[in-house]
Structures are given as C-alpha cells and as structure tokens.
Write an enzyme that holds these catalytic residues in place. Structure first.
Site, PDB file in Angstrom:
ATOM      1  N   GLU A 240      27.979  76.168  37.161  1.00  0.00           N
ATOM      2  CA  GLU A 240      29.129  75.305  36.424  1.00  0.00           C
ATOM      3  C   GLU A 240      29.399  75.924  35.301  1.00  0.00           C
ATOM      4  OE1 GLU A 240      27.455  71.839  34.324  1.00  0.00           O
ATOM      5  OE2 GLU A 240      28.768  70.578  35.265  1.00  0.00           O
TER       6      GLU A 240
ATOM      7  N   CYS B 138      32.565  66.962  34.606  1.00  0.00           N
ATOM      8  CA  CYS B 138      31.380  66.990  35.666  1.00  0.00           C
ATOM      9  C   CYS B 138      32.272  67.082  37.077  1.00  0.00           C
ATOM     10  CB  CYS B 138      30.417  66.148  35.649  1.00  0.00           C
ATOM     11  SG  CYS B 138      31.201  64.267  35.651  1.00  0.00           S
TER      12      CYS B 138
ATOM     13  N   GLU C 105      22.836  61.743  36.045  1.00  0.00           N
ATOM     14  CA  GLU C 105      24.249  61.925  36.394  1.00  0.00           C
ATOM     15  C   GLU C 105      24.346  63.401  35.655  1.00  0.00           C
ATOM     16  OE1 GLU C 105      26.151  60.499  38.245  1.00  0.00           O
ATOM     17  OE2 GLU C 105      25.913  58.329  38.118  1.00  0.00           O
TER      18      GLU C 105
ATOM     19  N   LYS D  88      22.120  56.665  22.653  1.00  0.00           N
ATOM     20  CA  LYS D  88      22.218  57.930  21.723  1.00  0.00           C
ATOM     21  C   LYS D  88      23.297  58.939  22.255  1.00  0.00           C
ATOM     22  CE  LYS D  88      20.611  62.250  21.959  1.00  0.00           C
ATOM     23  NZ  LYS D  88      21.636  62.810  20.964  1.00  0.00           N
TER      24      LYS D  88
ATOM     25  N   ALA E 277      25.776  62.015  22.140  1.00  0.00           N
ATOM     26  CA  ALA E 277      25.944  63.532  22.164  1.00  0.00           C
ATOM     27  C   ALA E 277      25.873  63.598  20.621  1.00  0.00           C
ATOM     28  CB  ALA E 277      26.759  64.228  22.797  1.00  0.00           C
ATOM     29  N   SER E 278      24.932  64.495  20.015  1.00  0.00           N
ATOM     30  CA  SER E 278      24.964  64.545  18.585  1.00  0.00           C
ATOM     31  C   SER E 278      26.191  65.170  18.204  1.00  0.00           C
ATOM     32  CB  SER E 278      23.710  65.368  17.919  1.00  0.00           C
ATOM     33  OG  SER E 278      23.469  66.379  18.937  1.00  0.00           O
TER      34      SER E 278
HETATM   35  P1  NAD Z   1      23.433  67.975  27.593  1.00  0.00           P
HETATM   36  O1  NAD Z   1      22.227  67.614  28.636  1.00  0.00           O
HETATM   37  O2  NAD Z   1      23.016  69.321  26.764  1.00  0.00           O
HETATM   38  O3  NAD Z   1      23.078  66.769  26.518  1.00  0.00           O
HETATM   39  C1  NAD Z   1      23.448  65.347  27.035  1.00  0.00           C
HETATM   40  C2  NAD Z   1      22.757  64.409  25.967  1.00  0.00           C
HETATM   41  O4  NAD Z   1      21.214  64.657  26.217  1.00  0.00           O
HETATM   42  C3  NAD Z   1      23.080  64.563  24.430  1.00  0.00           C
HETATM   43  O5  NAD Z   1      23.115  63.384  24.069  1.00  0.00           O
HETATM   44  C4  NAD Z   1      21.901  65.188  23.900  1.00  0.00           C
HETATM   45  O6  NAD Z   1      21.531  65.240  22.755  1.00  0.00           O
HETATM   46  C5  NAD Z   1      20.657  64.731  25.143  1.00  0.00           C
HETATM   47  N1  NAD Z   1      19.551  65.347  25.102  1.00  0.00           N
HETATM   48  C6  NAD Z   1      19.323  67.076  25.026  1.00  0.00           C
HETATM   49  N2  NAD Z   1      18.022  67.268  25.243  1.00  0.00           N
HETATM   50  C7  NAD Z   1      17.427  66.060  25.360  1.00  0.00           C
HETATM   51  C8  NAD Z   1      15.982  65.621  25.726  1.00  0.00           C
HETATM   52  N3  NAD Z   1      15.177  66.911  25.673  1.00  0.00           N
HETATM   53  N4  NAD Z   1      15.800  64.745  25.932  1.00  0.00           N
HETATM   54  C9  NAD Z   1      16.486  63.685  25.742  1.00  0.00           C
HETATM   55  N5  NAD Z   1      18.043  63.660  25.651  1.00  0.00           N
HETATM   56  C10 NAD Z   1      18.300  65.080  25.460  1.00  0.00           C
HETATM   57  O7  NAD Z   1      24.590  68.110  28.165  1.00  0.00           O
HETATM   58  P2  NAD Z   1      25.893  68.127  27.554  1.00  0.00           P
HETATM   59  O8  NAD Z   1      26.266  69.659  27.165  1.00  0.00           O
HETATM   60  O9  NAD Z   1      26.308  67.205  26.483  1.00  0.00           O
HETATM   61  O10 NAD Z   1      26.955  67.744  28.551  1.00  0.00           O
HETATM   62  C11 NAD Z   1      27.648  68.736  29.466  1.00  0.00           C
HETATM   63  C12 NAD Z   1      26.915  68.307  30.772  1.00  0.00           C
HETATM   64  O11 NAD Z   1      26.942  67.291  31.179  1.00  0.00           O
HETATM   65  C13 NAD Z   1      27.555  69.159  32.032  1.00  0.00           C
HETATM   66  O12 NAD Z   1      26.587  69.771  32.683  1.00  0.00           O
HETATM   67  C14 NAD Z   1      28.300  67.985  32.837  1.00  0.00           C
HETATM   68  O13 NAD Z   1      28.441  68.521  34.165  1.00  0.00           O
HETATM   69  C15 NAD Z   1      27.419  67.087  32.545  1.00  0.00           C
HETATM   70  N6  NAD Z   1      28.190  65.743  32.829  1.00  0.00           N
HETATM   71  C16 NAD Z   1      27.841  65.141  34.114  1.00  0.00           C
HETATM   72  C17 NAD Z   1      28.449  63.873  34.462  1.00  0.00           C
HETATM   73  C18 NAD Z   1      28.086  63.017  35.676  1.00  0.00           C
HETATM   74  O14 NAD Z   1      28.491  62.046  35.843  1.00  0.00           O
HETATM   75  N7  NAD Z   1      27.335  63.798  36.640  1.00  0.00           N
HETATM   76  C19 NAD Z   1      29.483  63.458  33.545  1.00  0.00           C
HETATM   77  C20 NAD Z   1      29.982  64.319  32.330  1.00  0.00           C
HETATM   78  C21 NAD Z   1      29.097  65.230  31.996  1.00  0.00           C
END
Ligand code: NAD
Length: 484
Positions: A384, A283, A249, A174, A176-177
């Site tokens: 962050e 990140c 992550e 899945k 990101a939407s």
């Molecule tokens: P997000 O948590 O909003 O979404 C990430 C993914 O999870 C998306 O596909 C989203 O649709 C899905 N999701 C959301 N709610 C969910 C749920 N309840 N159950 C299952 N899936 C769900 O994050 P984002 O805004 O897309 O990305 C930014 C974040 O990602 C930042 O905090 C960044 O630091 C982090 N990030 C971490 C790393 C790492 O390797 N540690 C790398 C890149 C980004």
C-alpha cells in the site's frame, strides 16, 4: 494564542492529566492550527469506566429516544458544516469541497442509524415441543471502543459511533492523534444534542498508550478499528485475550481493470479521481491499473493529460482539487515506492517529485504521478503506497487481468470498466475483494456493507451489517404449562 481542544469524559471537557499538549500543524503551510492534550492510559480508563456506568440506562432507553438525540446531533453538525469543514482542511490538508462532503456524510450516517436503530427486531422460533417457546432478541454488546485513522478522521469515526449508539452501546472514541480537531467537533455535536454523561466519551493521545488501553482493558466489549493492517493485527491479538468482538477496516491495494470495450473517457476520469483524490490517501484508492493491450496507448495518453490538469494547492482555496499530503512520512514512502519502481524499469510519465513554486515550499506537496512499464516485482504494485501514484500495466486476456488483480494480500475494493454485462459479471464475481465497482470508482453506499477480504479486514461497516456488529444475540427459551 492558538485554539486548544479537550477530551470529553463522563460529560465533562478535560485537559490531559499530564497537562501535556501537542501542536497540530497545517500540512499545507506548516502553521500551527491547534493544541491538543496528550492523554494517556489513565484517561482511557476513566472514559471506559464512565461508559460502563452509563451503559445500563442507555441500553434500556427506547430506540425512539436514542434516535431523536442522534438526529439532533446530525442537525448540529449540518448547522456548523462550514466551520467544521474548515478545521478538517486545516488539520488534514484535503480540499475544502471534499471536507464539506465528509462532514455532510458523517451527519447523514447519524440520521441513517437513528432510524435503523428502531428496527432491531427479535424473532420467534419454531421449537421441538408444543410446550416450549423460543425467542431470539438482539442486545447491545456493551462498551464499544472506536478508533479511527487520519485520512477520513470524521467520517470513519461516524461509521462506528452512529451504529454503536443506535444499538444501545456506550462509546469511547479515539480519533487519530494527528487529526483530532474536526472529530472533536463531531463529538461536541453529540454532547450538545444532550447525550447523557458517559454515553459518548472522547480520548485524545497516542495509539500506543490511549489506543492500547482501550483494546486491552476488559471493560470494552467491542473494538471497531480503521487503520493500518499491522495495527489491526496487533489489536486482534490483544482482543483475543478476552474474546472481544472486533471489526477491522484495514489497508488496501485496489486494482482497476479497464477492458478493451470500456468507455475510455469515463474510465480515465474515474481512474484519475480515485487514484489522486485525498492525495491517494484513501484505503479504496485505485493503486494499480490494468488496461487491455488494445487500448493501452490511448488510455495512458489521456490519463496523463488529465492528471497534468489537476489543480494543486492549499485546500482552503475553493478551486483546488489536490491538497498537500498529510505528513512527511507518507510523502517519503511515496518517493521510495517511485524510486523502487524506477530502479526496476518503470517509466515516470508525469509527476514523480514535488511541484515547483514558492507556495509549495512549506507544505507536504507532491505531484500526482503516473508510472508505466510496471510489474509485480515493484513495491508500488504489491504494497500500500497511500500516496498519489497510479501505476499502469497492460494485459492481454481477462483471466490474466483477474489473476494480476488478485495477486495481493489485500482485498478491499476493486474496479472494472467495461460496456459488456457478461464481462462485468465474469470479472466482478472472480475478484477477491469486499467491494467491486463496475463502471464506477467508489464502492461506498450508506445502505450496503463496506469492508475487506483477506488482510484488508474483518467484519463490515455501514448498512444493517454495521449495526449488527454492535449487537449480541440472546436466545430465551420458555417452558409453558397448560393453565388449570
Ligand atoms: P494507524 O493504524 O497508524 O492508526 C489508526 C488509529 O489507530 C489511530 O487513531 C492510532 O492512534 C491508533 N493506534 C495506533 N496504534 C494503536 C494500538 N497499538 N492500539 C490501539 N490503537 C492504535 O493508521 P493511520 O496511519 O492513521 O491510517 C492509515 C491506514 O488506515 C492505511 O493503512 C489505510 O489503508 C487504513 N484505512 C483503512 C480504511 C478501511 O476502511 N479499510 C479506511 C481508511 C484508512
């Protein structure tokens, strides 16, 4: 009519059952890029069922066979590199040169795990009896649900899909939407390479429905997630109900320590790149800079000068170094963090607002921003930001710098700049982070573990560690009689 993309379930490309679509817009121009189906829980269930059916055959396929298919998919991705990179820039905003790098790296990850999958060795263990033999084998954990964010929508999905498939797991992915197009093209490469139906599935839709089903449904035995710490916390709680394997992550707030003996030019160049590339939406971005008092003025002056020289614009322009931010939400948060810092006494040395000019009016552009006179009472130093902000703080002793760097709930990456080996080790060994870069602004290495300490995550991706997390151990104990 703009392009429509589809989901892949059990080897067939499908629209959403609801027949709902959402439009993805270019963050640089606001123009529509593609229509994407809004899947729901039912599509996620269908995909999980398909992955479950496909699992026994894929798990027992020879590693060589799985490897050949992964290599083939990597070749297909490289063959379509320009086209896929363009989609990535159009949907996410990053400069085309960075998009090309991301697609090339994703293909490399498939090649790497294709080979690593051939080395899933077992062990023969000494036992307490001459009549007993103990064998330890490693087997795929089952159906893996892999969920990725929008900032590196292709690469971060590849980090999960490649080891999962190489291990013998079947996958429901899945993306990101809000940034699913280039990721869909990566899945297409796997499908076109000839993966059996159900082995790789793609579902599109909101995290709260599609993502939640993948996490809550007992069919998935492993959740690999990259995203916000809050989402990761929720996933871990839900996964606990059926004791699923999870790797997380999550967010970061990475410090960079610049010691008084650092190579100033190199430290400035590295810091500017890692603070602002992908508009700070990384990140492992440099989020806080601690610079030794003795060199602080010189460092800050050069840092600001270099920041001002960065070329901002539409990512499709090959000369552009910084594209727009991804959406209004991240831009608003960046503004809020800057306003909070300024209200508490910080100085804006450059940036702090949107760039002027007609070409910036319709996109989510923001000037890379350098702040001075900051302290840990400010949100920008402890939360962050996920935006193009580099706050710089002075320190007097190494222990003070280390304490400041560790004063965070996060622990993903950290960076140290010094010419002295003793200082480098003194600091690197004391930092609470999953990766430390010494005189380098990246801790990502395909063969090495990537992941976070503290609230930055759980488990590791990449290298053999990334493969291990899709495998279960099995001890086979055998009693032998003397023949006769
Ligand atoms: P997000 O948590 O909003 O979404 C990430 C993914 O999870 C998306 O596909 C989203 O649709 C899905 N999701 C959301 N709610 C969910 C749920 N309840 N159950 C299952 N899936 C769900 O994050 P984002 O805004 O897309 O990305 C930014 C974040 O990602 C930042 O905090 C960044 O630091 C982090 N990030 C971490 C790393 C790492 O390797 N540690 C790398 C890149 C980004």
């Amino acid at each position: 009519m703009i392009r429509r993309i589809q989901m892949l379930i059990n080897g067939a490309w499908l629209d959403a059952l609801s027949e709902d679509w959402t439009v993805i817009h270019n963050p640089a121009t606001g123009d529509p890029v593609a229509e994407v189906p809004v899947g729901g829980r039912e599509e996620a269930r269908m995909a999980l069922e398909a992955a479950r059916r496909a699992f026994p055959d894929w798990a027992s396929a020879p590693a060589e066979e799985r490897a050949n298919l992964l290599h083939r998919a990597a070749d297909f991705m490289r063959g379509r590199l320009e086209e896929i990179s363009r989609w990535l820039t159009l949907e996410q905003g990053k400069p085309i040169r960075d998009a090309r790098k991301e697609i090339a790296l994703a293909a490399q990850v498939f090649d790497y795990y294709a080979e690593e999958g051939k080395r899933i060795f077992g062990e023969w263990i000494p036992t307490g009896s001459p009549h007993i033999r103990s064998l330890v084998i490693r087997q795929p954990v089952g159906v893996a649900a892999v969920i990725a964010p929008w900032n590196y929508p292709v690469e971060l999905l590849a980090w999960k899909i490649a080891p999962a498939l190489a291990a013998g797991c079947t996958v429901v992915a899945k993306p990101a939407s809000a940034a699913p197009i280039a990721a869909t093209e990566m899945i297409r490469a796997l499908h076109d390479a000839g993966l059996p139906p159900g082995t790789i599935n793609l579902v599109l839709g909101p995290g709260r429905t599609v993502g939640a089903e993948l996490v809550e449904n007992p069919i998935s035995r492993k959740i690999a997630f990259t995203g916000e710490t809050e989402t990761g916390r929720w996933i871990m709680e839900k996964a606990a109900r059926s004791i699923k394997r999870v790797s997380l992550e999550l967010g970061g707030q990475s410090p960079m320590i610049v010691c008084r003996d650092a190579d100033l030019e190199k430290a400035v160049a590295a810091g500017v790149r890692r603070a602002f590339s992908n508009m700070g939406q990384i990140c492992i971005s440099v989020n806080r800079i601690y610079v030794a008092q003795e060199i602080a003025d010189a460092f800050i002056a050069r840092f600001v000068e270099r920041t001002r020289s960065l070329r901002i614009g539409n990512g499709l322009d090959p000369e552009v170094e910084l594209g727009p931010m991804f959406n209004e939400e991240v831009r608003r948060k960046t503004r809020e963090h800057i306003a909070d810092a300024v209200a508490k006494g910080a100085w804006v040395l450059c940036g702090g607002c949107e760039p002027e000019g007609e070409e910036f009016q319709r996109g989510y552009f923001f000037l890379p921003t350098v702040l001075a006179e900051v302290d840990h009472s400010m949100r920008v130093m402890c939360e962050e930001t996920f935006g193009p902000v580099a706050p710089i703080m002075r320190f007097r002793t190494l222990d003070e710098a280390i304490a400041l760097a560790n004063d965070s709930p996060y622990g993903l990456a950290a960076y140290v700049f010094t010419r002295d080996l003793h200082t480098a080790f003194y600091i690197a060994e004391r930092l609470e982070a999953g990766g430390v870069g010494v005189n380098i602004n990246d801790v990502t290495e395909l063969q090495a573990p990537f992941g976070g300490w503290k609230e930055s995550g759980l488990g590791r991706e990449l290298g053999r560690w990334g493969l291990e997390s899709y495998l279960e151990l099995k001890h086979i104990r055998i009693a032998l009689d003397t023949p006769g």
